[in-house]
Write an enzyme that holds these catalytic residues in place. Structure first.
Site, PDB file in Angstrom:
ATOM      1  N   LYS A 107      -2.954   8.339   3.215  1.00 42.66           N
ATOM      2  CA  LYS A 107      -4.194   8.164   4.002  1.00 42.66           C
ATOM      3  C   LYS A 107      -3.996   8.650   5.441  1.00 42.66           C
ATOM      4  CE  LYS A 107      -7.074   6.322   0.949  1.00 42.66           C
ATOM      5  NZ  LYS A 107      -8.080   7.182   0.293  1.00 42.66           N
ATOM      6  N   TYR A 165       0.851  -1.198   0.000  1.00 40.82           N
ATOM      7  CA  TYR A 165       0.000   0.000   0.000  1.00 40.82           C
ATOM      8  C   TYR A 165       0.893   1.258   0.000  1.00 40.82           C
ATOM      9  CZ  TYR A 165      -4.304   2.657   0.679  1.00 40.82           C
ATOM     10  OH  TYR A 165      -5.368   3.528   0.522  1.00 40.82           O
TER      11      TYR A 165
HETATM   12  P1  NAD Z   1     -12.645   3.717  -7.805  1.00 40.37           P
HETATM   13  O1  NAD Z   1     -11.515   3.474  -8.740  1.00 40.37           O
HETATM   14  O2  NAD Z   1     -13.992   3.352  -8.260  1.00 40.37           O
HETATM   15  O3  NAD Z   1     -12.638   5.242  -7.336  1.00 40.37           O
HETATM   16  C1  NAD Z   1     -11.491   6.048  -7.317  1.00 40.37           C
HETATM   17  C2  NAD Z   1     -11.875   7.314  -8.040  1.00 40.37           C
HETATM   18  O4  NAD Z   1     -10.852   8.304  -7.973  1.00 40.37           O
HETATM   19  C3  NAD Z   1     -12.163   7.079  -9.532  1.00 40.37           C
HETATM   20  O5  NAD Z   1     -13.474   7.480  -9.818  1.00 40.37           O
HETATM   21  C4  NAD Z   1     -11.167   7.996 -10.216  1.00 40.37           C
HETATM   22  O6  NAD Z   1     -11.655   8.557 -11.416  1.00 40.37           O
HETATM   23  C5  NAD Z   1     -10.985   9.054  -9.140  1.00 40.37           C
HETATM   24  N1  NAD Z   1      -9.813   9.897  -9.364  1.00 40.37           N
HETATM   25  C6  NAD Z   1      -8.503   9.559  -9.371  1.00 40.37           C
HETATM   26  N2  NAD Z   1      -7.749  10.627  -9.679  1.00 40.37           N
HETATM   27  C7  NAD Z   1      -8.599  11.675  -9.861  1.00 40.37           C
HETATM   28  C8  NAD Z   1      -8.441  13.037 -10.214  1.00 40.37           C
HETATM   29  N3  NAD Z   1      -7.227  13.577 -10.462  1.00 40.37           N
HETATM   30  N4  NAD Z   1      -9.539  13.829 -10.313  1.00 40.37           N
HETATM   31  C9  NAD Z   1     -10.785  13.298 -10.093  1.00 40.37           C
HETATM   32  N5  NAD Z   1     -11.005  12.017  -9.759  1.00 40.37           N
HETATM   33  C10 NAD Z   1      -9.917  11.211  -9.653  1.00 40.37           C
HETATM   34  O7  NAD Z   1     -12.276   2.926  -6.463  1.00 40.37           O
HETATM   35  P2  NAD Z   1     -12.909   2.980  -4.985  1.00 40.37           P
HETATM   36  O8  NAD Z   1     -12.421   1.747  -4.331  1.00 40.37           O
HETATM   37  O9  NAD Z   1     -14.332   3.279  -5.072  1.00 40.37           O
HETATM   38  O10 NAD Z   1     -12.108   4.199  -4.325  1.00 40.37           O
HETATM   39  C11 NAD Z   1     -12.740   5.313  -3.745  1.00 40.37           C
HETATM   40  C12 NAD Z   1     -12.072   5.721  -2.439  1.00 40.37           C
HETATM   41  O11 NAD Z   1     -12.241   4.676  -1.489  1.00 40.37           O
HETATM   42  C13 NAD Z   1     -10.580   5.984  -2.537  1.00 40.37           C
HETATM   43  O12 NAD Z   1     -10.254   7.093  -1.719  1.00 40.37           O
HETATM   44  C14 NAD Z   1      -9.987   4.735  -1.944  1.00 40.37           C
HETATM   45  O13 NAD Z   1      -8.712   4.969  -1.391  1.00 40.37           O
HETATM   46  C15 NAD Z   1     -11.002   4.442  -0.870  1.00 40.37           C
HETATM   47  N6  NAD Z   1     -10.960   3.093  -0.322  1.00 40.37           N
HETATM   48  C16 NAD Z   1     -11.067   2.000  -1.148  1.00 40.37           C
HETATM   49  C17 NAD Z   1     -11.036   0.716  -0.606  1.00 40.37           C
HETATM   50  C18 NAD Z   1     -11.091  -0.517  -1.477  1.00 40.37           C
HETATM   51  O14 NAD Z   1     -10.644  -1.570  -1.032  1.00 40.37           O
HETATM   52  N7  NAD Z   1     -11.640  -0.440  -2.685  1.00 40.37           N
HETATM   53  C19 NAD Z   1     -10.895   0.549   0.787  1.00 40.37           C
HETATM   54  C20 NAD Z   1     -10.822   1.689   1.600  1.00 40.37           C
HETATM   55  C21 NAD Z   1     -10.849   2.963   1.035  1.00 40.37           C
HETATM   56  O1  0WE Z   2      -6.944   3.102  -1.664  1.00 41.82           O
HETATM   57  C1  0WE Z   2      -6.901   2.061  -2.281  1.00 41.82           C
HETATM   58  C2  0WE Z   2      -6.333   2.016  -3.686  1.00 41.82           C
HETATM   59  C3  0WE Z   2      -6.054   3.361  -4.241  1.00 41.82           C
HETATM   60  C4  0WE Z   2      -5.282   3.363  -5.523  1.00 41.82           C
HETATM   61  C5  0WE Z   2      -5.369   2.360  -6.483  1.00 41.82           C
HETATM   62  C6  0WE Z   2      -4.619   2.441  -7.652  1.00 41.82           C
HETATM   63  C7  0WE Z   2      -4.628   1.368  -8.698  1.00 41.82           C
HETATM   64  C8  0WE Z   2      -4.285   1.911 -10.060  1.00 41.82           C
HETATM   65  C9  0WE Z   2      -4.433   4.423  -5.751  1.00 41.82           C
HETATM   66  N1  0WE Z   2      -3.701   4.524  -6.873  1.00 41.82           N
HETATM   67  C10 0WE Z   2      -3.797   3.570  -7.822  1.00 41.82           C
HETATM   68  N2  0WE Z   2      -3.022   3.700  -8.948  1.00 41.82           N
HETATM   69  C11 0WE Z   2      -3.176   2.909 -10.040  1.00 41.82           C
HETATM   70  O2  0WE Z   2      -2.430   3.049 -11.032  1.00 41.82           O
HETATM   71  N3  0WE Z   2      -7.348   0.902  -1.663  1.00 41.82           N
HETATM   72  C12 0WE Z   2      -7.690   0.958  -0.264  1.00 41.82           C
HETATM   73  C13 0WE Z   2      -7.422  -0.409  -2.332  1.00 41.82           C
HETATM   74  C14 0WE Z   2      -6.143  -1.128  -2.071  1.00 41.82           C
HETATM   75  O3  0WE Z   2      -5.022  -0.825  -2.772  1.00 41.82           O
HETATM   76  C15 0WE Z   2      -4.007  -1.626  -2.280  1.00 41.82           C
HETATM   77  C16 0WE Z   2      -4.488  -2.439  -1.256  1.00 41.82           C
HETATM   78  C17 0WE Z   2      -5.873  -2.110  -1.114  1.00 41.82           C
HETATM   79  C18 0WE Z   2      -6.831  -2.699  -0.125  1.00 41.82           C
HETATM   80  C19 0WE Z   2      -2.659  -1.687  -2.662  1.00 41.82           C
HETATM   81  C20 0WE Z   2      -1.812  -2.589  -2.040  1.00 41.82           C
HETATM   82  C21 0WE Z   2      -2.294  -3.394  -1.017  1.00 41.82           C
HETATM   83  C22 0WE Z   2      -3.645  -3.334  -0.609  1.00 41.82           C
END
Ligand code: NAD
Ligand code: 0WE
Length: 256
Positions: free
Chosen positions: A163, A156
């Site tokens: 974060k 991560y």
């Molecule tokens: P997702 O890919 O659907 O959403 C991420 C969004 O960020 C996308 O819509 C992307 O277009 C947007 N984004 C990235 N760069 C941008 C920019 N410059 N301007 C505008 N938008 C931009 O994935 P998600 O899992 O729904 O992620 C949403 C949030 O939830 C993130 O902050 C992520 O860290 C957090 N999160 C995700 C998880 C997981 O496991 N999926 C767990 C905890 C927290």
């Molecule tokens: O916040 C996240 C992921 C956010 C994210 C994902 C990507 C994938 C594509 C940020 N930047 C990028 N850049 C890319 O090019 N999560 C909480 C999901 C997540 O990501 C991980 C996790 C988990 C859970 C990465 C490593 C290990 C665990």
């Protein structure tokens, strides 16, 4: 105390596709009665996002790349014209260059660190500042965090550092905006298979381990995250600000 959002306006950032946490939150806010502005990042996402958003009642699509101050300014000018007032802002955005999430943390680049913090953390400050003048009856700002802010999650990497900064930013914004009755909170969600989590090496194993270890014995569903966001957005969340609330089936409380 009410959970209703009737007569409220929300702007939701971070819809990429139907799996996006932002999309589940948008649907729940709409069901609670809010009218919605929903933003997507760029041209590449436009077609899919516009079609989804058109299918949701009382929702309008807007484009905004949050790394661009001019786009933020233009968006909020449009929101002001169209809605006049805002009540809820949802920030569901994170990005770090792909290499930063697979290389050794020691190899984190200056540019990768900058981008991760700009897109994933500074954007919350910029959006909150732009929204504040429209939140004339108070408001609720909600962002999404992850456990990697607090403990080391392999790979991560710089996102964990970002974060941690995001959660600190939530506290400082809560203090800054509190006098205007604007609350600022984070939801720390457990791992969910979205676009942002896809392609992460070992995600399937991680999800399994998470469900085994979490007290509730299952993985988090986007609807559980969306329900918590709707609570924080609603009058039922009055009195809660500066917090990071875990929606992770209890995973984070375990020591062993
Ligand atoms: P997702 O890919 O659907 O959403 C991420 C969004 O960020 C996308 O819509 C992307 O277009 C947007 N984004 C990235 N760069 C941008 C920019 N410059 N301007 C505008 N938008 C931009 O994935 P998600 O899992 O729904 O992620 C949403 C949030 O939830 C993130 O902050 C992520 O860290 C957090 N999160 C995700 C998880 C997981 O496991 N999926 C767990 C905890 C927290
Ligand atoms: O916040 C996240 C992921 C956010 C994210 C994902 C990507 C994938 C594509 C940020 N930047 C990028 N850049 C890319 O090019 N999560 C909480 C999901 C997540 O990501 C991980 C996790 C988990 C859970 C990465 C490593 C290990 C665990």
């Amino acid at each position: 105390m009410s959970f209703s959002l009737v007569g409220r306006t929300a702007v939701v950032f971070g819809v990429a596709n139907k799996r996006s946490i932002a999309w589940a939150i948008a649907q729940h806010l709409q069901e609670a009665g809010a009218q919605l502005a929903i933003t997507y990042q760029n041209e590449r996402l436009r077609e899919e996002a516009e079609e989804m958003i058109a299918s949701l009642p009382n929702a309008t699509a807007f484009q905004c790349d949050v790394s661009n101050d001019d786009e933020i300014e233009a968006l909020f000018e449009q929101l002001k014209q169209r809605y006049g007032r805002l009540d809820v802002l949802v920030h569901s955005i994170a990005f770090a260059p792909a290499d930063e999430l697979k290389n050794d943390f020691l190899l984190t680049t200056r540019e990768g660190f900058r981008i991760a913090h700009d897109v994933s953390v500074y954007s919350l400050i910029a959006l909150s500042r732009a929204a504040a003048p429209l939140m004339t009856e108070g408001g609720s700002v909600i962002t999404l965090s992850y456990f990697g802010a607090e403990k080391v999650v392999p790979n991560y990497n710089v996102m964990g550092v970002a974060k941690a900064a995001l959660e600190a930013t939530v506290r400082y914004l809560a203090n800054s905006m509190g006098p205007r009755q604007i609350r600022v909170n984070a939801i720390s969600a457990g791992p969910i298979k979205t676009l942002a989590a896809r392609g992460i090496a070992g995600l399937t194993d991680m999800l399994k381990m998470h469900a085994d270890r979490a007290p509730l014995k299952h993985n988090v569903d986007v609807n559980e995250v969306a329900a918590a966001a709707t609570f924080l957005a609603s009058p039922a969340g009055a009195g809660i600000t500066g917090e990071t609330i875990y929606v992770d089936c209890g995973f984070n409380i375990m020591g062993y």
